[in-house]
Scaffold this motif. Structure first.
Motif, mmCIF file in Angstrom:
data_model
loop_
_atom_site.group_PDB
_atom_site.id
_atom_site.type_symbol
_atom_site.label_atom_id
_atom_site.label_comp_id
_atom_site.label_asym_id
_atom_site.label_seq_id
_atom_site.Cartn_x
_atom_site.Cartn_y
_atom_site.Cartn_z
ATOM 1 N N GLU A 77 0.852 -1.183 0.000
ATOM 2 C CA GLU A 77 0.000 0.000 0.000
ATOM 3 C C GLU A 77 0.892 1.238 0.000
ATOM 4 O O GLU A 77 1.734 1.403 0.879
ATOM 5 C CB GLU A 77 -0.915 0.003 1.218
ATOM 6 C CG GLU A 77 -1.952 -1.106 1.187
ATOM 7 C CD GLU A 77 -2.875 -1.076 2.388
ATOM 8 O OE1 GLU A 77 -4.058 -1.387 2.235
ATOM 9 O OE2 GLU A 77 -2.396 -0.724 3.489
ATOM 10 N N VAL A 78 0.680 2.094 -0.988
ATOM 11 C CA VAL A 78 1.487 3.302 -1.150
ATOM 12 C C VAL A 78 0.544 4.493 -1.221
ATOM 13 O O VAL A 78 -0.456 4.455 -1.955
ATOM 14 C CB VAL A 78 2.348 3.238 -2.432
ATOM 15 C CG1 VAL A 78 3.148 4.518 -2.610
ATOM 16 C CG2 VAL A 78 3.260 2.020 -2.394
ATOM 17 N N GLY A 79 0.844 5.534 -0.461
ATOM 18 C CA GLY A 79 -0.041 6.687 -0.529
ATOM 19 C C GLY A 79 0.385 7.848 0.333
ATOM 20 O O GLY A 79 1.401 7.815 1.023
ATOM 21 N N ARG A 80 -0.446 8.896 0.271
ATOM 22 C CA ARG A 80 -0.217 10.116 1.022
ATOM 23 C C ARG A 80 -1.035 10.088 2.310
ATOM 24 O O ARG A 80 -2.270 9.997 2.261
ATOM 25 C CB ARG A 80 -0.610 11.334 0.191
ATOM 26 C CG ARG A 80 0.286 11.583 -1.001
ATOM 27 C CD ARG A 80 -0.178 12.795 -1.797
ATOM 28 N NE ARG A 80 -0.223 14.006 -0.971
ATOM 29 C CZ ARG A 80 -0.611 15.194 -1.430
ATOM 30 N NH1 ARG A 80 -0.974 15.310 -2.708
ATOM 31 N NH2 ARG A 80 -0.631 16.243 -0.636
ATOM 32 N N GLU A 137 7.596 -3.866 -8.534
ATOM 33 C CA GLU A 137 8.175 -3.009 -9.568
ATOM 34 C C GLU A 137 7.757 -1.545 -9.367
ATOM 35 O O GLU A 137 8.573 -0.630 -9.478
ATOM 36 C CB GLU A 137 7.738 -3.485 -10.962
ATOM 37 C CG GLU A 137 8.241 -4.859 -11.335
ATOM 38 C CD GLU A 137 7.296 -5.968 -10.884
ATOM 39 O OE1 GLU A 137 7.388 -7.078 -11.448
ATOM 40 O OE2 GLU A 137 6.470 -5.722 -9.972
ATOM 41 N N GLY A 138 6.459 -1.334 -9.079
ATOM 42 C CA GLY A 138 5.977 0.022 -8.867
ATOM 43 C C GLY A 138 6.549 0.642 -7.609
ATOM 44 O O GLY A 138 6.848 1.848 -7.577
ATOM 45 N N VAL A 139 6.708 -0.171 -6.564
ATOM 46 C CA VAL A 139 7.280 0.334 -5.311
ATOM 47 C C VAL A 139 8.716 0.792 -5.527
ATOM 48 O O VAL A 139 9.132 1.849 -5.018
ATOM 49 C CB VAL A 139 7.205 -0.746 -4.216
ATOM 50 C CG1 VAL A 139 7.965 -0.295 -2.968
ATOM 51 C CG2 VAL A 139 5.759 -1.042 -3.863
ATOM 52 N N ASP A 140 9.485 0.017 -6.301
ATOM 53 C CA ASP A 140 10.867 0.418 -6.578
ATOM 54 C C ASP A 140 10.907 1.745 -7.345
ATOM 55 O O ASP A 140 11.733 2.620 -7.054
ATOM 56 C CB ASP A 140 11.579 -0.664 -7.384
ATOM 57 C CG ASP A 140 12.020 -1.835 -6.509
ATOM 58 O OD1 ASP A 140 12.166 -1.621 -5.280
ATOM 59 O OD2 ASP A 140 12.212 -2.942 -7.035
#
Length: 404
Positions: A27-30, A42-45
């Motif tokens: 989970e990636v976010g603001r 891949e997206g996290v990198d």
């Protein structure tokens, strides 16, 4: 995104939280806006390298070294720009135009009013202190036990009549109901703040019902085991208040308002367990099963099934949904369909006929003398109905604009 992506370009991101890897995604976010997405490794990198301020040429090189292929940075940057992850001055470098829409996505996605944002988390941290847990557990146990063993305490539809006059009763019941809803949402907001993040209060809908909601996406920045407290805070408050009202009745306080509060809270508690809508228990279930957007993915999966039945290609790409979640969706989809159909059928069979009858009576009251009670009862009731329909219409229009 841009006409040219030069190797010297540096893309600036807002501060982003990157959660632990679960089922191959993070989970990636603001945290400041509550906008989160799930990204594979891949997206996290890519997010990490961009966040370190590396130029796009270095990002491409590192990605190719690790994964054996070059990334589609234009598409990726468009995606994170739509999530509001890029700053307004997102792109700098030779021959590169600023990212289209960068920095605006987060502002557009902010829905509702920030609640308790200026309150220090330290001031409400006691809500999550271990000594409070016996009180919360007591509320969850007291209500079902009292209702099970003291039949006279069980709410009935008659408890919804707090006053004798139709219009006066409708106004008072609406005020009591919305006050209880506000307290429910404030319980969510206070608990979210105790975790150091902020919730946003807004008006929304669940199928055909107008609801207030506290948007709590920012709690995705804390470990899953700590998210249960904010998700269950509203229900816990409702049950504590119900317990107090039931104890008052045991003590001989049988005022209409006390029984009316119990009746209203009973409906609210039952509603929260309807997991085919985005209720509190739905979010608890999603957190426990480590799911992403269960309802959204279920709707897309069902739409694909309908298209397949009619001989068309699927309209939604679910390739990014983990196989484990797809298995759960196949179990959840029938519940979602049956629950939605049951609520709609109940609305058409019970609520709509009753509402039509009351509207007809209100319209008939308009023929009464202007200085009479019947006339003003009719005007007031029709005003309440118009206000509710207008609010529901505004919510629908807002949803469609946001989706667009």
């Amino acid at each position: 995104m841009t006409s040219t992506l030069a190797d010297t370009t540096v893309v600036r991101l807002h501060p982003l939280h990157i959660g632990e890897s679960e089922d191959g995604v993070c989970e990636v976010g603001r945290v400041d806006t509550g906008d989160f997405v799930e990204l594979p490794a891949e997206g996290v990198d890519l997010v990490r390298w961009l966040g370190e301020g590396l130029p796009l040429g270095e990002v491409r090189r590192r990605f190719a070294d690790r994964y054996g292929t070059e990334p589609d940075l234009a598409d990726f940057l468009d995606g994170i720009a739509s999530c509001g992850f890029l700053r307004v001055d997102a792109a700098t470098g030779d021959g590169v135009a600023p990212a289209t829409g960068a920095g605006t996505g987060a502002e557009v996605s902010r829905r509702g009013v920030a609640v308790l944002a200026n309150l220090s988390p330290h001031r409400v941290s006691w809500l999550l202190a271990p000594p409070m847990r016996p009180l919360y557990v007591g509320g969850w146990l007291t209500v079902p036990l009292l209702l099970a063993f003291v039949p006279t305490l069980r709410p009935t539809p008659a408890d919804a009549f707090l006053l004798d006059g139709v219009l006066a009763n409708a106004l008072v019941v609406a005020m009591v109901a919305w006050m209880l809803v506000l307290l429910h949402e404030l319980a969510h907001a206070a608990t979210v703040r105790a975790l150091g993040v902020t919730g946003r209060l807004s008006i929304s809908r669940r199928l055909w019902f107008l609801v207030a909601q506290t948007e709590m996406s920012a709690v995705r920045s804390v470990p899953r085991r700590r998210r249960y407290a904010p998700y269950l805070a509203g229900l816990t408050w409702d049950l504590l208040l119900m317990s107090a009202c039931l104890v008052l009745q045991l003590a001989g306080v049988h005022e209409r308002l006390v029984r009316g509060v119990v009746y209203t809270l009973t409906l609210s508690v039952v509603y929260q367990f309807l997991v085919f809508m985005r209720t509190d228990v739905y979010y608890v279930l999603g957190n426990w099963l480590r799911l992403g957007d269960l309802m959204g993915d279920t709707r897309r999966w069902l739409a694909n099934q309908v298209r397949r039945l009619t001989g068309r290609d699927p309209g939604h790409d679910l390739g990014g949904v983990p196989a484990r979640e797809l298995r759960i969706i196949r179990w959840y989809a029938p519940l979602y369909l049956l629950g939605s159909l049951a609520v709609t059928a109940a609305l058409l069979a019970l609520t709509v006929p009753a509402m039509v009858t009351m509207v007809r009576l209100a319209v008939d009251g308009l023929d009464a003398p202007v200085d009479g009670l019947a006339f003003w009862n009719g005007v007031g009731f029709l005003g309440l109905v118009a206000l509710q329909l207008a609010t529901f219409g505004w919510v629908l229009v807002t949803e469609r604009r946001t989706a667009a």
